[in-house]
Design a protein around this motif. Sequence first.
Motif, PDB file in Angstrom:
ATOM      1  N   ASP A  92       0.964  -1.128  -0.040  1.00 54.85           N
ATOM      2  CA  ASP A  92      -0.061   0.122   0.176  1.00 54.85           C
ATOM      3  C   ASP A  92       0.685   1.285   0.094  1.00 54.85           C
ATOM      4  OD1 ASP A  92      -2.101  -1.819   0.040  1.00 54.85           O
ATOM      5  OD2 ASP A  92      -2.617  -1.388   2.114  1.00 54.85           O
ATOM      6  N   THR A  93       1.926   1.205   0.971  1.00 58.87           N
ATOM      7  CA  THR A  93       2.681   2.258   0.766  1.00 58.87           C
ATOM      8  C   THR A  93       3.700   2.554  -0.570  1.00 58.87           C
ATOM      9  OG1 THR A  93       2.939   2.255   3.258  1.00 58.87           O
ATOM     10  CG2 THR A  93       4.587   3.456   2.088  1.00 58.87           C
ATOM     11  N   LEU A  94       4.011   1.306  -1.012  1.00 57.51           N
ATOM     12  CA  LEU A  94       4.830   1.498  -2.252  1.00 57.51           C
ATOM     13  C   LEU A  94       3.992   2.007  -3.488  1.00 57.51           C
ATOM     14  CD1 LEU A  94       7.153   0.432  -4.039  1.00 57.51           C
ATOM     15  CD2 LEU A  94       6.023  -1.684  -4.499  1.00 57.51           C
ATOM     16  N   GLU A  95       2.520   1.912  -3.417  1.00 57.98           N
ATOM     17  CA  GLU A  95       1.899   2.463  -4.291  1.00 57.98           C
ATOM     18  C   GLU A  95       1.931   3.898  -4.334  1.00 57.98           C
ATOM     19  OE1 GLU A  95      -2.171   1.639  -4.994  1.00 57.98           O
ATOM     20  OE2 GLU A  95      -1.828  -0.476  -5.156  1.00 57.98           O
ATOM     21  N   THR A  96       2.216   4.611  -3.120  1.00 56.40           N
ATOM     22  CA  THR A  96       2.153   5.955  -3.055  1.00 56.40           C
ATOM     23  C   THR A  96       3.601   6.570  -3.176  1.00 56.40           C
ATOM     24  OG1 THR A  96       2.705   5.990  -0.576  1.00 56.40           O
ATOM     25  CG2 THR A  96       0.195   6.094  -1.295  1.00 56.40           C
ATOM     26  N   LEU A  97       4.589   5.724  -3.232  1.00 55.54           N
ATOM     27  CA  LEU A  97       6.127   6.250  -2.873  1.00 55.54           C
ATOM     28  C   LEU A  97       6.955   5.551  -4.210  1.00 55.54           C
ATOM     29  CD1 LEU A  97       7.395   5.924   0.886  1.00 55.54           C
ATOM     30  CD2 LEU A  97       6.249   7.993  -0.624  1.00 55.54           C
ATOM     31  N   ARG A  98       6.121   5.058  -5.219  1.00 59.50           N
ATOM     32  CA  ARG A  98       6.823   4.196  -6.153  1.00 59.50           C
ATOM     33  C   ARG A  98       7.702   5.178  -6.947  1.00 59.50           C
ATOM     34  NH1 ARG A  98       6.148   3.518 -11.619  1.00 59.50           N
ATOM     35  NH2 ARG A  98       6.662   1.492 -12.507  1.00 59.50           N
ATOM     36  N   ASP A  99       7.362   6.364  -7.272  1.00 53.53           N
ATOM     37  CA  ASP A  99       8.298   7.342  -8.276  1.00 53.53           C
ATOM     38  C   ASP A  99       9.433   7.542  -7.472  1.00 53.53           C
ATOM     39  OD1 ASP A  99       6.119   7.091 -10.123  1.00 53.53           O
ATOM     40  OD2 ASP A  99       5.208   9.016  -9.643  1.00 53.53           O
TER      41      ASP A  99
ATOM     42  N   LEU B 141      10.055  -5.423   1.203  1.00 52.20           N
ATOM     43  CA  LEU B 141       8.667  -5.415   1.245  1.00 52.20           C
ATOM     44  C   LEU B 141       8.328  -6.216   2.775  1.00 52.20           C
ATOM     45  CD1 LEU B 141       7.567  -6.313  -2.371  1.00 52.20           C
ATOM     46  CD2 LEU B 141       7.081  -4.067  -1.096  1.00 52.20           C
ATOM     47  N   GLN B 142       6.990  -5.955   3.511  1.00 49.34           N
ATOM     48  CA  GLN B 142       6.832  -6.471   4.549  1.00 49.34           C
ATOM     49  C   GLN B 142       5.457  -6.939   4.639  1.00 49.34           C
ATOM     50  OE1 GLN B 142       7.947  -3.352   7.400  1.00 49.34           O
ATOM     51  NE2 GLN B 142       9.784  -4.482   7.483  1.00 49.34           N
ATOM     52  N   ASP B 143       4.628  -7.305   3.543  1.00 52.62           N
ATOM     53  CA  ASP B 143       3.641  -8.019   3.549  1.00 52.62           C
ATOM     54  C   ASP B 143       3.553  -9.596   3.627  1.00 52.62           C
ATOM     55  OD1 ASP B 143       1.713  -5.783   2.022  1.00 52.62           O
ATOM     56  OD2 ASP B 143       3.869  -5.513   1.525  1.00 52.62           O
TER      57      ASP B 143
ATOM     58  N   ALA C 294       2.933  -6.770  -6.609  1.00 55.65           N
ATOM     59  CA  ALA C 294       4.170  -6.061  -6.241  1.00 55.65           C
ATOM     60  C   ALA C 294       4.777  -6.126  -7.561  1.00 55.65           C
ATOM     61  CB  ALA C 294       5.033  -7.038  -5.218  1.00 55.65           C
ATOM     62  N   LYS C 295       4.875  -6.980  -8.492  1.00 53.62           N
ATOM     63  CA  LYS C 295       5.633  -7.091  -9.889  1.00 53.62           C
ATOM     64  C   LYS C 295       4.970  -5.873 -10.783  1.00 53.62           C
ATOM     65  CE  LYS C 295       7.350 -11.557 -10.176  1.00 53.62           C
ATOM     66  NZ  LYS C 295       7.521 -12.833 -10.951  1.00 53.62           N
ATOM     67  N   ALA C 296       3.799  -5.765 -10.469  1.00 52.95           N
ATOM     68  CA  ALA C 296       3.127  -4.676 -11.491  1.00 52.95           C
ATOM     69  C   ALA C 296       3.595  -3.213 -10.992  1.00 52.95           C
ATOM     70  CB  ALA C 296       1.616  -4.626 -11.252  1.00 52.95           C
ATOM     71  N   LEU C 297       3.663  -3.218  -9.719  1.00 55.10           N
ATOM     72  CA  LEU C 297       4.139  -1.677  -9.200  1.00 55.10           C
ATOM     73  C   LEU C 297       5.817  -1.709  -9.191  1.00 55.10           C
ATOM     74  CD1 LEU C 297       2.495  -1.838  -5.785  1.00 55.10           C
ATOM     75  CD2 LEU C 297       2.094  -0.039  -7.577  1.00 55.10           C
ATOM     76  N   LEU C 298       6.462  -2.852  -9.375  1.00 53.27           N
ATOM     77  CA  LEU C 298       7.934  -2.280  -9.517  1.00 53.27           C
ATOM     78  C   LEU C 298       8.380  -2.704 -11.133  1.00 53.27           C
ATOM     79  CD1 LEU C 298       8.908  -4.650  -6.208  1.00 53.27           C
ATOM     80  CD2 LEU C 298       8.967  -2.236  -6.662  1.00 53.27           C
ATOM     81  N   GLN C 299       7.521  -2.509 -11.819  1.00 53.72           N
ATOM     82  CA  GLN C 299       8.004  -2.484 -13.456  1.00 53.72           C
ATOM     83  C   GLN C 299       9.054  -1.267 -13.469  1.00 53.72           C
ATOM     84  OE1 GLN C 299       4.563  -2.284 -16.327  1.00 53.72           O
ATOM     85  NE2 GLN C 299       3.657  -3.772 -15.465  1.00 53.72           N
ATOM     86  N   ASP C 300      10.042  -1.447 -14.174  1.00 52.84           N
ATOM     87  CA  ASP C 300      11.350  -0.507 -14.271  1.00 52.84           C
ATOM     88  C   ASP C 300      11.842  -0.318 -13.039  1.00 52.84           C
ATOM     89  OD1 ASP C 300      10.018   0.206 -16.877  1.00 52.84           O
ATOM     90  OD2 ASP C 300       8.835   1.724 -15.811  1.00 52.84           O
TER      91      ASP C 300
END
Length: 262
Positions: A4-11, A22-24, A42-48
């Motif tokens: 959930d946090t990764l979604e907001t801090l991805r950039d 990751l702590q999920d 996770a993989k979708a969020l971590l593209q690039d």
Amino acid sequence: MSLDTLETLRDWLIADQRDLELQDFSEAEVLCGDWTPLVARAKALLQDYEGRLGIHGPFWGLSLANPDFEMRALVARRMLQGLEVCEALGASQMVIHSPYTTWDHNNLDNYPGARGRVVALVRETLAEAVRRAEEIGVTLVIENIEDRDTDARCLLADSFDSPAVAVSVDTGHAHYAHDATGAPPVDYFIRRAGERLRHVHLQDADGYADRHWGIGQGTINWPSVFDAVAPLEGRARLILELRDHGQILSSARWLAEQGLAR
């Protein structure tokens, strides 16, 4: 951080390819269920993303040195479940918890052979996990929890004679042990780990409890911490592990303003 946090801090994460943990995947309910949707997310969020990825492994109620053979079998299974997640994610590091307690510090030399027994029990618990970690290129890093002794878990890691076992330092745990139980200060934990150190949890605290406050809000001597980490030249992953994930960016800024990190 969580997904959930990764979604907001991805950039922010991807801009400098920062280390990520990751702590999920530490809960038994997750590991014993279908965690594949979490991995897909996770993989979708971590593209690039090309940084170093790890997870916090299972730990709740799981002593690596449990004297009960049936409990050791359960702990061993949880470690393997965590490694399955690592393989699916492409993660290269998993945090696990030190078996050493405050009681141990005062009593291991009170019973003949007690130190060796702890090592033997942990080696039995982790034997299969270490073999599997070697096969899939994952390093298990042993994090200090109640440890008063800077060296015991370092020697434990050495006993495996494997690149798949290294050491972690949690700054808040070390600060608690220093103030509350008479352990050395935080920078000593880092220096004593030396080249074994491959992971650091950065959190601030007051020395009384495991606060996980934002950096700069507690009483840790941060210049001494970063002086101790510097000789590793980036070989140890530095992870902000804060109770309030909303303080991750402000903590990173504080460290940058102090000239300690970027």
